[in-house]
Design a protein around this motif. Structure first.
Motif, PDB file in Angstrom:
ATOM      1  N   PHE A   1       0.835  -1.200   0.000  1.00 37.05           N
ATOM      2  CA  PHE A   1       0.000   0.000   0.000  1.00 37.05           C
ATOM      3  C   PHE A   1       0.874   1.256   0.000  1.00 37.05           C
ATOM      4  CE2 PHE A   1      -2.644   3.258   2.067  1.00 37.05           C
ATOM      5  CZ  PHE A   1      -3.782   3.198   1.265  1.00 37.05           C
ATOM      6  N   GLY A   2       2.001   1.251   0.765  1.00 34.84           N
ATOM      7  CA  GLY A   2       2.915   2.389   0.772  1.00 34.84           C
ATOM      8  C   GLY A   2       3.555   2.607  -0.592  1.00 34.84           C
ATOM      9  N   PHE A   3       3.937   1.490  -1.271  1.00 35.21           N
ATOM     10  CA  PHE A   3       4.519   1.598  -2.615  1.00 35.21           C
ATOM     11  C   PHE A   3       3.502   2.185  -3.589  1.00 35.21           C
ATOM     12  CE2 PHE A   3       5.267  -0.375  -6.809  1.00 35.21           C
ATOM     13  CZ  PHE A   3       6.531   0.140  -7.089  1.00 35.21           C
ATOM     14  N   LEU A   4       2.239   1.766  -3.494  1.00 38.54           N
ATOM     15  CA  LEU A   4       1.186   2.292  -4.351  1.00 38.54           C
ATOM     16  C   LEU A   4       1.024   3.798  -4.150  1.00 38.54           C
ATOM     17  CD1 LEU A   4      -1.191   1.726  -6.332  1.00 38.54           C
ATOM     18  CD2 LEU A   4      -2.616   1.304  -4.318  1.00 38.54           C
ATOM     19  N   CYS A   5       0.990   4.229  -2.882  1.00 42.35           N
ATOM     20  CA  CYS A   5       0.820   5.652  -2.590  1.00 42.35           C
ATOM     21  C   CYS A   5       2.057   6.454  -3.017  1.00 42.35           C
ATOM     22  CB  CYS A   5       0.536   5.848  -1.101  1.00 42.35           C
ATOM     23  SG  CYS A   5      -1.065   5.183  -0.567  1.00 42.35           S
ATOM     24  N   MET A   6       3.248   5.855  -2.933  1.00 37.41           N
ATOM     25  CA  MET A   6       4.464   6.539  -3.374  1.00 37.41           C
ATOM     26  C   MET A   6       4.407   6.823  -4.883  1.00 37.41           C
ATOM     27  SD  MET A   6       8.408   5.256  -3.069  1.00 37.41           S
ATOM     28  CE  MET A   6       8.100   4.030  -4.337  1.00 37.41           C
ATOM     29  N   ASN A   7       3.945   5.866  -5.675  1.00 33.25           N
ATOM     30  CA  ASN A   7       3.802   6.061  -7.115  1.00 33.25           C
ATOM     31  C   ASN A   7       2.731   7.102  -7.438  1.00 33.25           C
ATOM     32  OD1 ASN A   7       5.827   4.287  -7.812  1.00 33.25           O
ATOM     33  ND2 ASN A   7       4.454   2.536  -8.074  1.00 33.25           N
ATOM     34  N   LEU A   8       1.642   7.092  -6.667  1.00 34.34           N
ATOM     35  CA  LEU A   8       0.625   8.119  -6.888  1.00 34.34           C
ATOM     36  C   LEU A   8       1.178   9.504  -6.554  1.00 34.34           C
ATOM     37  CD1 LEU A   8      -2.531   6.320  -5.411  1.00 34.34           C
ATOM     38  CD2 LEU A   8      -1.978   6.696  -7.836  1.00 34.34           C
ATOM     39  N   GLY A   9       2.027   9.571  -5.519  1.00 37.77           N
ATOM     40  CA  GLY A   9       2.675  10.842  -5.188  1.00 37.77           C
ATOM     41  C   GLY A   9       3.595  11.297  -6.306  1.00 37.77           C
TER      42      GLY A   9
ATOM     43  N   VAL B   1       9.145  -0.094 -11.886  1.00 37.57           N
ATOM     44  CA  VAL B   1       8.798  -0.965 -10.755  1.00 37.57           C
ATOM     45  C   VAL B   1       9.543  -0.568  -9.496  1.00 37.57           C
ATOM     46  CG1 VAL B   1       8.739  -3.356  -9.940  1.00 37.57           C
ATOM     47  CG2 VAL B   1       8.360  -2.856 -12.361  1.00 37.57           C
ATOM     48  N   LEU B   2      10.744  -0.084  -9.637  1.00 33.55           N
ATOM     49  CA  LEU B   2      11.556   0.295  -8.483  1.00 33.55           C
ATOM     50  C   LEU B   2      11.068   1.623  -7.917  1.00 33.55           C
ATOM     51  CD1 LEU B   2      15.095  -0.612  -9.862  1.00 33.55           C
ATOM     52  CD2 LEU B   2      13.663  -1.945  -8.310  1.00 33.55           C
ATOM     53  N   PRO B   3      11.134   1.768  -6.587  1.00 32.10           N
ATOM     54  CA  PRO B   3      10.710   3.034  -5.991  1.00 32.10           C
ATOM     55  C   PRO B   3      11.674   4.165  -6.342  1.00 32.10           C
ATOM     56  CG  PRO B   3      11.704   1.641  -4.336  1.00 32.10           C
ATOM     57  CD  PRO B   3      11.610   0.809  -5.583  1.00 32.10           C
ATOM     58  N   GLY B   4      11.119   5.367  -6.392  1.00 35.80           N
ATOM     59  CA  GLY B   4      11.952   6.532  -6.634  1.00 35.80           C
ATOM     60  C   GLY B   4      12.640   7.001  -5.377  1.00 35.80           C
ATOM     61  N   PHE B   5      13.528   7.992  -5.573  1.00 35.50           N
ATOM     62  CA  PHE B   5      14.282   8.473  -4.418  1.00 35.50           C
ATOM     63  C   PHE B   5      13.960   9.924  -4.099  1.00 35.50           C
ATOM     64  CE2 PHE B   5      16.739   4.969  -6.163  1.00 35.50           C
ATOM     65  CZ  PHE B   5      16.959   4.205  -5.035  1.00 35.50           C
ATOM     66  N   TYR B   6      12.877  10.411  -4.604  1.00 37.00           N
ATOM     67  CA  TYR B   6      12.443  11.764  -4.250  1.00 37.00           C
ATOM     68  C   TYR B   6      11.851  11.734  -2.841  1.00 37.00           C
ATOM     69  CZ  TYR B   6      13.212  13.421  -9.010  1.00 37.00           C
ATOM     70  OH  TYR B   6      13.786  13.770 -10.217  1.00 37.00           O
ATOM     71  N   ALA B   7      12.291  12.691  -2.057  1.00 40.94           N
ATOM     72  CA  ALA B   7      11.860  12.707  -0.640  1.00 40.94           C
ATOM     73  C   ALA B   7      10.353  12.833  -0.504  1.00 40.94           C
ATOM     74  CB  ALA B   7      12.572  13.837   0.094  1.00 40.94           C
ATOM     75  N   ILE B   8       9.744  13.667  -1.364  1.00 46.73           N
ATOM     76  CA  ILE B   8       8.297  13.883  -1.252  1.00 46.73           C
ATOM     77  C   ILE B   8       7.521  12.619  -1.592  1.00 46.73           C
ATOM     78  CG2 ILE B   8       8.091  14.738  -3.633  1.00 46.73           C
ATOM     79  CD1 ILE B   8       6.188  15.994  -0.511  1.00 46.73           C
ATOM     80  N   ASP B   9       8.061  11.842  -2.592  1.00 39.01           N
ATOM     81  CA  ASP B   9       7.387  10.587  -2.953  1.00 39.01           C
ATOM     82  C   ASP B   9       7.510   9.559  -1.829  1.00 39.01           C
ATOM     83  OD1 ASP B   9       7.005  11.878  -5.312  1.00 39.01           O
ATOM     84  OD2 ASP B   9       8.548  10.777  -6.429  1.00 39.01           O
TER      85      ASP B   9
ATOM     86  N   GLY C   1       4.547   7.675   0.570  1.00 44.10           N
ATOM     87  CA  GLY C   1       4.436   6.229   0.803  1.00 44.10           C
ATOM     88  C   GLY C   1       4.488   5.848   2.270  1.00 44.10           C
ATOM     89  N   ILE C   2       5.422   6.482   3.022  1.00 41.38           N
ATOM     90  CA  ILE C   2       5.564   6.152   4.453  1.00 41.38           C
ATOM     91  C   ILE C   2       4.331   6.578   5.237  1.00 41.38           C
ATOM     92  CG2 ILE C   2       6.885   6.658   6.538  1.00 41.38           C
ATOM     93  CD1 ILE C   2       9.369   6.899   4.726  1.00 41.38           C
ATOM     94  N   VAL C   3       3.842   7.813   4.971  1.00 38.88           N
ATOM     95  CA  VAL C   3       2.683   8.319   5.707  1.00 38.88           C
ATOM     96  C   VAL C   3       1.450   7.470   5.416  1.00 38.88           C
ATOM     97  CG1 VAL C   3       1.107  10.260   5.944  1.00 38.88           C
ATOM     98  CG2 VAL C   3       3.567  10.659   5.894  1.00 38.88           C
ATOM     99  N   CYS C   4       1.185   7.198   4.138  1.00 41.55           N
ATOM    100  CA  CYS C   4      -0.016   6.430   3.792  1.00 41.55           C
ATOM    101  C   CYS C   4       0.068   4.997   4.297  1.00 41.55           C
ATOM    102  CB  CYS C   4      -0.215   6.441   2.276  1.00 41.55           C
ATOM    103  SG  CYS C   4      -0.629   8.086   1.618  1.00 41.55           S
ATOM    104  N   GLY C   5       1.255   4.365   4.207  1.00 34.17           N
ATOM    105  CA  GLY C   5       1.418   3.006   4.740  1.00 34.17           C
ATOM    106  C   GLY C   5       1.231   2.964   6.240  1.00 34.17           C
ATOM    107  N   GLY C   6       1.757   3.993   6.941  1.00 30.45           N
ATOM    108  CA  GLY C   6       1.574   4.052   8.390  1.00 30.45           C
ATOM    109  C   GLY C   6       0.131   4.249   8.782  1.00 30.45           C
ATOM    110  N   LEU C   7      -0.589   5.125   8.054  1.00 29.02           N
ATOM    111  CA  LEU C   7      -2.009   5.344   8.346  1.00 29.02           C
ATOM    112  C   LEU C   7      -2.825   4.084   8.101  1.00 29.02           C
ATOM    113  CD1 LEU C   7      -2.514   8.927   6.838  1.00 29.02           C
ATOM    114  CD2 LEU C   7      -2.444   8.287   9.259  1.00 29.02           C
TER     115      LEU C   7
END
Length: 461
Positions: A20-28, A57-65, A69-75
């Motif tokens: 779920f965090g990876f999904l939200c990171m890509n949406l970000g 497929v690999l996650p990006g390294f932008y801090a905002i992205d 992902g971290i916030v949405c996965g934690g929620l």
């Protein structure tokens, strides 16, 4: 090895939140790549950028992205946690209850491997007599309540088979005396002796060794066929006197509502004073109900002369001169506070209550004691209390026996045997509702268990 298993389990449980965090990171990332001067244009561009964001497929390294992902996965983790804590417990298929009939597998831990060491509950279920089983969770008290209609076989199919188990001492209430007739010879022969492993012990001739019971009978139907019972023989202290008087009054009050408690309390003082005098001052052979009745017969009251002294008054006066703090004296002085007219009414009540002792046979049967109630827990004994199922006149004697029996055995278990009798004592009380009142029976049933005593009450529905 255990740590690796825990880590693996934790990682498996974390996969949904990581996904779920990876999904939200890509949406970000899609939102970051979207272009537009206002939110409408940016939202349209966002939907166009979603396929672009998910191409990698690999996650990006932008801090905002990563933050998205971290916030949405934690929620998501917090939401699932709260849902579990507040979840209702549904038991699908058990809406109407989960009770069921027990099986042989359910009762097996509560049974003893040796059949003779069990209480027979039904044709297929038993309960071990061992109060200290290997698994403490299977320890149960041995009290049993049997309720059935007339002719349903309470005595024939439950009480007699349990009596013939012959693993304890027994005190049996026997209406009509048929239990003694049917089971007496088996008890006289006794059970086969077994070793610690439950195997039968044989003598030199190869015959099994038996342990005969000591059989005692108290028969209120035919006094000529009865052993003697003297309640005074079991009085050892002042509290025993009070217990005896309480049992006597509770079981001789007759039917109907209780009258003014004043008269009962006055009688209690008088009986207590007389019994205490007999116990502490009279010879053993005179410590009987017959002597007590003689005291009451000699107690004369004159309403026109308050200072008149009868022989009983003079007897207590001499005792007071020697022992002013004597228990009997203290009780008698309280009784003497009553006026002469009141005392005469009390005497009439005493005479009516003790009327059964005017029968010569009853006075004789209570003149000395042969039952030895305090020794029933020392060796295997069977005491049969034969009572009439149609005439309750003498049932108060049965109740007094049970009252003194429970008190004596509990005290002996505590004072002599460290809290547990060497031989378990089972009271098979047939027609329990008709024997009279045993004071504090509901409390006794809850406390006698630890002393290796149990009560089986048989009631007719």
């Amino acid at each position: 090895m255990q740590n690796k298993t825990e880590i693996k389990r934790y990682m498996i449980r974390s996969l949904p939140y990581l996904f779920f965090g990876f999904l939200c990171m890509n949406l970000g990332e899609a939102w970051r790549l979207a272009e537009g001067y206002d939110y409408t244009e940016k939202l349209q561009s966002f939907f166009n950028m979603i396929p672009v964001a998910f191409q990698n497929v690999l996650p990006g390294f932008y801090a905002i992205d990563l933050l998205w992902g971290i916030v949405c996965g934690g929620l998501f983790w917090v939401a699932v946690k709260m849902k579990k804590q507040n979840a209702k417990k549904y038991r699908h298929g058990q809406e109407y209850g989960s009770a069921r009939w027990g099986t042989l597998k359910d009762i097996a831990p509560y049974e003893d491997p040796v059949f003779e060491n069990n209480i027979i509950l039904t044709a297929t279920e038993q309960l071990t007599m061992n109060s200290r089983p290997k698994d403490p969770a299977t320890a149960r008290n041995k009290n049993v309540l049997i309720i059935g209609g007339s002719g349903s076989g309470k005595t024939r199919f439950w009480l007699k088979p349990n009596l013939l188990q012959m693993h304890s001492s027994y005190v049996v209430t026997d209406p009509k005396g048929d239990i003694l007739t049917d089971c007496g010879r088996a008890l006289q022969r006794g059970p086969q002796k077994r070793d610690e492993n439950g195997k039968i012990i044989f003598d030199q001739n190869g015959r099994p060794i038996c342990e005969p019971y000591q059989i005692k009978v108290f028969n209120t139907i035919n006094f000529k066929k009865s052993m003697h019972y003297n309640p005074f023989a079991y009085i050892h202290s002042e509290k025993d006197i009070l217990k005896l008087v309480t049992a006597l009054i509770a079981n001789t009050k007759g039917e109907g509502k209780d009258g003014d408690p004043f008269w009962i309390k006055a009688e209690t003082l008088f009986y207590t004073a007389l019994i205490a005098y007999l116990h502490y001052e009279a010879p053993v052979e005179e410590q009987t109900f017959e002597t007590m009745l003689e005291f009451i017969d000699k107690y004369e009251v004159r309403e026109d002369d308050e200072d008149f002294q009868n022989p009983v008054d003079r007897m207590f006066e001499r005792l007071e001169a020697r022992k002013p703090d004597h228990f009997a004296v203290r009780q008698y002085k309280k009784f003497k506070l009553a006026a002469a007219k009141t005392a005469k009414s009390i005497l009439i009540s005493c005479g009516a209550r003790l009327a059964p002792f005017d029968i010569a046979e009853l006075r004789e049967i209570t003149s000395y004691d042969e039952l030895e109630l305090d020794k029933i827990g020392d060796r295997k004994t069977a005491l049969f209390l034969i009572m009439s199922d149609t005439d309750p006149t003498f049932n108060f004697l049965i109740s007094m026996i049970y009252t003194q029996l429970f008190n004596l055995l509990c005290e002996k278990a505590d004072d002599v045997y460290g809290g547990r009798l060497p031989v378990h004592v089972r009271c098979l009380i047939d027609e329990a509702a008709n024997i009279g009142q045993i004071p504090n029976l509901e409390k006794l049933v809850a406390t006698i268990r630890s002393r290796e005593i149990s009560a089986c009450l048989v009631l007719q529905a």
